[in-house]
Scaffold this motif. Structure first.
Motif, mmCIF file in Angstrom:
data_model
loop_
_atom_site.group_PDB
_atom_site.id
_atom_site.type_symbol
_atom_site.label_atom_id
_atom_site.label_comp_id
_atom_site.label_asym_id
_atom_site.label_seq_id
_atom_site.Cartn_x
_atom_site.Cartn_y
_atom_site.Cartn_z
ATOM 1 N N LEU B 409 0.845 -1.192 0.000
ATOM 2 C CA LEU B 409 0.000 0.000 0.000
ATOM 3 C C LEU B 409 0.879 1.240 0.000
ATOM 4 O O LEU B 409 1.746 1.390 0.856
ATOM 5 C CB LEU B 409 -0.908 0.006 1.229
ATOM 6 C CG LEU B 409 -1.722 1.276 1.485
ATOM 7 C CD1 LEU B 409 -2.756 1.487 0.397
ATOM 8 C CD2 LEU B 409 -2.406 1.208 2.828
ATOM 9 N N GLN B 417 5.958 9.653 5.440
ATOM 10 C CA GLN B 417 6.176 8.521 6.342
ATOM 11 C C GLN B 417 7.574 7.934 6.220
ATOM 12 O O GLN B 417 7.842 6.850 6.712
ATOM 13 C CB GLN B 417 5.147 7.433 6.086
ATOM 14 C CG GLN B 417 3.832 7.714 6.749
ATOM 15 C CD GLN B 417 2.874 8.355 5.784
ATOM 16 O OE1 GLN B 417 2.717 7.903 4.668
ATOM 17 N NE2 GLN B 417 2.243 9.417 6.212
ATOM 18 N N PHE B 419 10.941 7.404 7.527
ATOM 19 C CA PHE B 419 11.420 7.693 8.885
ATOM 20 C C PHE B 419 12.913 7.522 9.092
ATOM 21 O O PHE B 419 13.455 8.028 10.039
ATOM 22 C CB PHE B 419 10.614 6.968 9.962
ATOM 23 C CG PHE B 419 10.043 5.646 9.535
ATOM 24 C CD1 PHE B 419 10.811 4.522 9.606
ATOM 25 C CD2 PHE B 419 8.743 5.573 9.072
ATOM 26 C CE1 PHE B 419 10.288 3.311 9.216
ATOM 27 C CE2 PHE B 419 8.206 4.363 8.684
ATOM 28 C CZ PHE B 419 8.985 3.221 8.751
ATOM 29 N N ASP B 426 15.827 3.488 4.681
ATOM 30 C CA ASP B 426 14.375 3.564 4.673
ATOM 31 C C ASP B 426 13.776 2.496 3.768
ATOM 32 O O ASP B 426 12.798 1.848 4.121
ATOM 33 C CB ASP B 426 13.909 4.949 4.235
ATOM 34 C CG ASP B 426 12.481 5.181 4.658
ATOM 35 O OD1 ASP B 426 12.309 5.629 5.804
ATOM 36 O OD2 ASP B 426 11.574 4.870 3.887
ATOM 37 N N VAL B 427 14.387 2.331 2.603
ATOM 38 C CA VAL B 427 13.877 1.322 1.671
ATOM 39 C C VAL B 427 14.027 -0.076 2.297
ATOM 40 O O VAL B 427 13.192 -0.954 2.097
ATOM 41 C CB VAL B 427 14.620 1.417 0.324
ATOM 42 C CG1 VAL B 427 14.211 0.300 -0.611
ATOM 43 C CG2 VAL B 427 14.354 2.765 -0.331
ATOM 44 N N PHE B 429 13.663 -0.894 5.355
ATOM 45 C CA PHE B 429 12.822 -1.103 6.540
ATOM 46 C C PHE B 429 11.873 -2.290 6.381
ATOM 47 O O PHE B 429 11.807 -3.178 7.220
ATOM 48 C CB PHE B 429 12.032 0.169 6.860
ATOM 49 C CG PHE B 429 11.064 -0.002 8.001
ATOM 50 C CD1 PHE B 429 11.484 0.144 9.312
ATOM 51 C CD2 PHE B 429 9.728 -0.327 7.762
ATOM 52 C CE1 PHE B 429 10.589 -0.015 10.360
ATOM 53 C CE2 PHE B 429 8.831 -0.496 8.809
ATOM 54 C CZ PHE B 429 9.266 -0.341 10.105
ATOM 55 N N GLY B 430 11.148 -2.296 5.265
ATOM 56 C CA GLY B 430 10.151 -3.340 5.036
ATOM 57 C C GLY B 430 10.739 -4.743 5.016
ATOM 58 O O GLY B 430 10.376 -5.586 5.828
ATOM 59 N N GLY B 479 10.342 1.886 -1.128
ATOM 60 C CA GLY B 479 10.202 1.226 0.166
ATOM 61 C C GLY B 479 9.135 0.149 0.142
ATOM 62 O O GLY B 479 9.254 -0.882 0.799
ATOM 63 N N MET B 483 9.549 -4.883 -0.766
ATOM 64 C CA MET B 483 8.935 -6.071 -0.165
ATOM 65 C C MET B 483 8.413 -7.029 -1.226
ATOM 66 O O MET B 483 7.759 -8.013 -0.897
ATOM 67 C CB MET B 483 7.798 -5.646 0.750
ATOM 68 C CG MET B 483 8.200 -4.471 1.609
ATOM 69 S SD MET B 483 7.661 -4.627 3.266
ATOM 70 C CE MET B 483 5.949 -4.365 3.081
#
Lengths: 282, 596
Positions: B409, B417, B419, B426-427, B429-430, B479, B483
């Motif tokens: 999403l 968003q 962070f 950041d990329v 993170f997922g 980001g 995933m």
């Protein structure tokens, strides 16, 4: 699973339309009552005044036409924190103990004083929470700010002081739904990128830990919002400390006088009772 | 007489090396209508803030109606003459009730309450908000909030409105209402200065200023400005106006020679273009029907021939592919226990098949965002069945985190968003959340960044703060892509981006779709909806009002009832009396072709 509907879970700071007698009181009086009751709650010895105050607030809630439970529902989201604080208070904070412990579990010991202290903070917390929720439920933000303005008029050297104060109040309340929405947005963003918000697997501790990465983006969002609001206000000629005028004024009527008398009597009785009867501990 | 004058103005934000604005000089007349355009970060907002004394130039002078903004005592004078409306409607609202917010400005001027009441009444009448004067401000729609912001400025008694991308967060209806309000104010003699990313709006101004990297690179009337080649405009992160692009498309070589007469002429207004088309195709009107049925060449014309399709009779295309998302009679209510429950979705049935692309439209509050978030299992249905990639998210055994990583999403303004402080982190993170480490992690980050057109080597350790608006949006998309989602759900992916960034992001989305990723895109831009997909969903009041080919919707419904507008090609075809209406430029061209 309603983890994301933060605004829905918040009952503090949410006005609910209604038209009972309490709603129609003069805003200055409502605010004065809030302040007086707050002081009473904070200074009351924990027994029996605190329970008396709680009962009184419950009666007020009934009179306002809003149920007691629906007002207290807002404590839900913070309950995990409360329990954690209670546990720390009971087991980890050393105090002057008069007697031996009531209960031990390994290195942890529970004393009578710990229990009394915890009961005190919780009693106060729930009374204050109920008081604030009730107040914001029956008072619109513009009433609050007008109330503050009327109450503080005699105190400011210049008229501007009471105006600024009332503006601070307005903005504080204006930010409650904004921040709730931002928080919802950030949790959703983190969840949609693999964070464990709002999944079935979150246990109690994990849930609390999840709120930590929320704090920084939320703070940044709040600061950004504040900056934008400042610009918007300045663009409309707001200057702190300058005299302002008002769109509407409020009238004082008989109902207000009656409520004021009740409030004064109550304050006298509760403060007076402190000297007449009070449980001494330990 | 010059109303706003900039004399060799330079401005640098504290802590920044590069100046945000360099050597800007111009003057604007009272009662003029000016559009300021340029890429994200070109200095447009800084310019607007300098005009109202919110910022004071580092060098040079800004004069508003003769008041120099260097003198802080004159700020009140300046701000009662030139009012600024910001991009985000909700951030400008100070009070919690409509009439009190409108009164905020006059209260600051310490006017007496009789005068304030009068001004509030007039300002609310002018902005058509009178009936909402007692409403709570956070209950207003975005369009109403933006009009409230304008009312607040009007109540100050100003004669000049400066709008800083004020329409970018509004839906087509809200935008339209704002435009007509601006037009009537301008007719009353107001000076209007608009910063905008909408080229058609810029084309409607009396003059245009283009900012690029802090410099005023071009200034002139719209015809002069849009005479620049698309290449030049692109360098300034801009595009030709939509009418111009459509004219160029219809005009492209090899199609027909008659339209070649339009070459060299800059057509910016729809009316002019329609007139021109009427001259080029004198006998087109009325012939539409017969012509349409003889056309087979443009690929997508089969929709034109169809009878108006039934709402449920929609999954004709791609009907062989496997369904990946299924909603059966799904309903969802917000605040069901509160005294004012809101039905966000009511009895929605929808199937998304693998590899499909779907556009979603509707007004604010029609249920689009709820719909999107439900497909990501951020929200779950109260009643009905929801199947995501063969799994039931209501089953407590389902790992929602894994499901969400497969159905990515991208939320509204996703750059907000971000962070981590470095792009690469950041990329990462997922994927890191799902336990991916080491080489596999860096491979994922590399792939995701390259897919959105940011080079891994250059951007891996690039500070997020230093990215431009368009790049931030791309990094946020990366980001989600990191995933490896099979489905992408996008909420207003290009809102607030300059024309060029929007175009390049759209190209990325189309290439992701070609790679086999299913797309569900919520957008307020009708043209974009058509470019991204043939299948259109239209929401109204929590109900799915249309699910089917886009052309079918515009041929059988009045989009205004749904807070939408006709696409440009349909508007033009409508004026030429071509029915059924073509919706895309290709269809319009196919319909015009045989008329020659």
């Amino acid at each position: 699973m309603n983890d994301f509907e933060i605004l829905q879970n918040l009952s503090l700071g949410q006005y609910r339309p209604g038209d009972s007698g309490i709603y129609r009181l003069n805003p200055a009086l409502k605010l004065a009552a809030l302040l007086v009751l707050m002081v009473l709650i904070l200074l009351a010895p924990w027994f029996p005044q605190l329970p008396v105050l709680f009962v009184l607030l419950a009666v007020l809630a009934r009179l306002s036409g809003q149920g007691l439970l629906s007002l207290l529902k807002g404590t839900g989201p913070v309950l995990p924190f409360l329990v954690l604080i209670a546990l720390i208070q009971m087991f980890f904070i050393p105090r002057d103990y008069a007697g031996s412990s009531l209960f031990t579990l390994g290195p942890l010991a529970l004393h009578r004083e710990d229990l009394v202290f915890t009961a005190k903070i919780f009693g106060r917390f729930f009374c204050l929470f109920l008081l604030f929720t009730l107040f914001t439920t029956v008072t619109t933000v513009s009433e609050i700010s007008h109330g503050a303005e009327i109450l503080f008029r005699p105190f400011g050297r210049k008229k501007a002081f009471s105006h600024d104060l009332s503006l601070v109040i307005t903005i504080t309340f204006r930010f409650i739904p904004i921040l709730a929405m931002e928080a919802e947005h950030i949790t959703k963003a983190q969840a949609s990128r693999g964070g464990s918000f709002g999944t079935w697997k979150t246990g109690f501790i994990k849930k609390m830990r999840l709120y930590i990465p929320l704090i920084v983006p939320l703070l940044i969002a709040a600061l950004e919002r504040a900056e934008l609001l400042v610009e918007a206000m300045e663009a409309r000629c707001y200057e702190a400390g300058r005299e302002r005028s008002r769109l509407t004024e409020y009238a004082w009527n008989v109902r207000d006088t009656r409520a004021l008398i009740i409030l004064v009597l109550l304050t006298l009785v509760l403060t007076g009772s402190r000297f007449l009867l009070s449980f001494h501990y330990p | 007489m010059s109303f706003i004058e900039f004399r060799d103005v330079r401005f640098t934000y504290p802590g920044q090396k590069e100046a945000a604005l360099k050597n800007i000089s111009f003057s604007l007349d009272q009662g003029s209508h000016t559009a300021v355009i340029g890429g994200n970060g070109s200095g447009k907002s800084t310019l607007a803030r300098l005009m109202t004394g919110l910022l004071v130039p580092e060098a040079g002078d800004v004069l508003v109606d003769g008041n120099n903004s260097r003198d802080t005592k004159l700020h009140r004078q300046i701000r009662t003459r030139a009012g600024l409306v910001f991009q985000n409607p909700s951030t400008q609202i100070v009070a919690t009730v409509v009439r009190e917010d409108t009164a905020f400005g006059p209260e600051n001027l310490a006017l007496d309450s009789e005068e304030i009441r009068k001004r509030v009444r007039t300002a609310l009448e002018n902005t058509e908000l009178s009936s909402l004067s007692g409403r709570e401000t956070h209950m207003l729609s975005a369009g109403q909030q933006q009009r409230l912001a304008m009312a607040g400025i009007l109540a100050m008694g100003t004669g000049c409105l400066i709008l800083d991308e004020a329409e970018s967060m509004l839906n087509p209806r809200g935008r339209k209402e704002m435009y007509s309000l601006l037009a009537s104010l301008h007719a009353e003699g107001f000076t209007i200065i608009r910063i905008t990313h909408f080229m058609d709006q810029a084309a409607g101004a009396e003059q245009i200023m283009i900012l690029h990297e802090g410099e005023l690179v071009s200034r002139g009337c719209p015809v002069e400005i849009f005479r620049h080649t698309p290449f030049e405009l692109n360098r300034w992160s801009l595009r030709p106006s939509p009418v111009q692009e459509l004219a160029a498309f219809l005009d492209s070589p090899g199609v027909n020679d008659t339209a070649g007469g339009m070459k060299g002429e800059v057509l910016l207004q729809e009316e002019d273009f329609i007139e021109r088309l009427k001259e080029v195709y004198p006998d087109i009107s009325g012939k539409g029907q017969a012509v349409a049925f003889s056309t087979q060449s443009a690929g997508r014309t089969e929709n034109v021939e169809q009878e108006v399709p039934d709402v449920r009779d929609s999954q004709t295309s791609a009907s062989t592919a496997v369904p990946v998302i299924t909603l059966k009679s799904v309903s969802r209510t917000y605040g069901s226990k509160s005294p004012h429950p809101v039905k966000a979705l009511e009895d929605i049935s929808f199937t998304l098949r693998r590899g499909e692309s779907v556009s979603v439209m509707g007004t604010t509050g029609s249920g689009k965002s709820t719909f999107l978030q439900m497909m990501n299992s951020l929200l779950l249905p109260d009643t009905g069945e929801l199947t995501l990639l063969g799994q039931n998210p209501l089953d407590k055994k389902t790992d929602l985190a894994v499901l969400r990583s497969r159905i990515g999403l991208v939320m509204q303004q996703p750059e907000k968003q971000l962070f981590a402080s470095l792009v690469g982190d950041d990329v990462a993170f997922g994927p890191r959340q799902t336990g991916i480490k080491g080489k596999e992690l860096s491979r994922r980050v590399r792939d995701a960044l390259e897919r959105v057109g940011l080079s891994y080597r250059q951007y891996r350790d690039f500070p997020v703060r230093a990215l431009s608006g368009g790049q931030k949006r791309k990094a946020a998309l990366a980001g989600v892509l990191a995933m490896n989602p099979e489905i992408l759900l996008l909420d207003e992916p290009t809102a607030g981006l300059d024309p060029q960034s929007a175009e390049s992001l759209e190209a990325i989305l189309l290439s992701l779709h070609r790679e086999g990723i299913s797309l569900v895109t919520v957008t307020h831009n009708v043209e974009q909806a058509l470019r991204l997909s043939d299948r259109l969903l239209v929401f109204r009041d929590g109900k799915l009002s249309w699910d089917g080919p886009a052309s079918g919707f515009f041929q059988s419904h009045d989009p205004a009832d749904y807070g939408l507008e006709y696409p440009l090609s349909s508007r033009i075809a409508g004026a030429l009396d071509l029915h059924p209406l073509p919706v895309t430029p290709e269809e319009l061209r196919a319909r015009l072709e045989p008329a020659v």
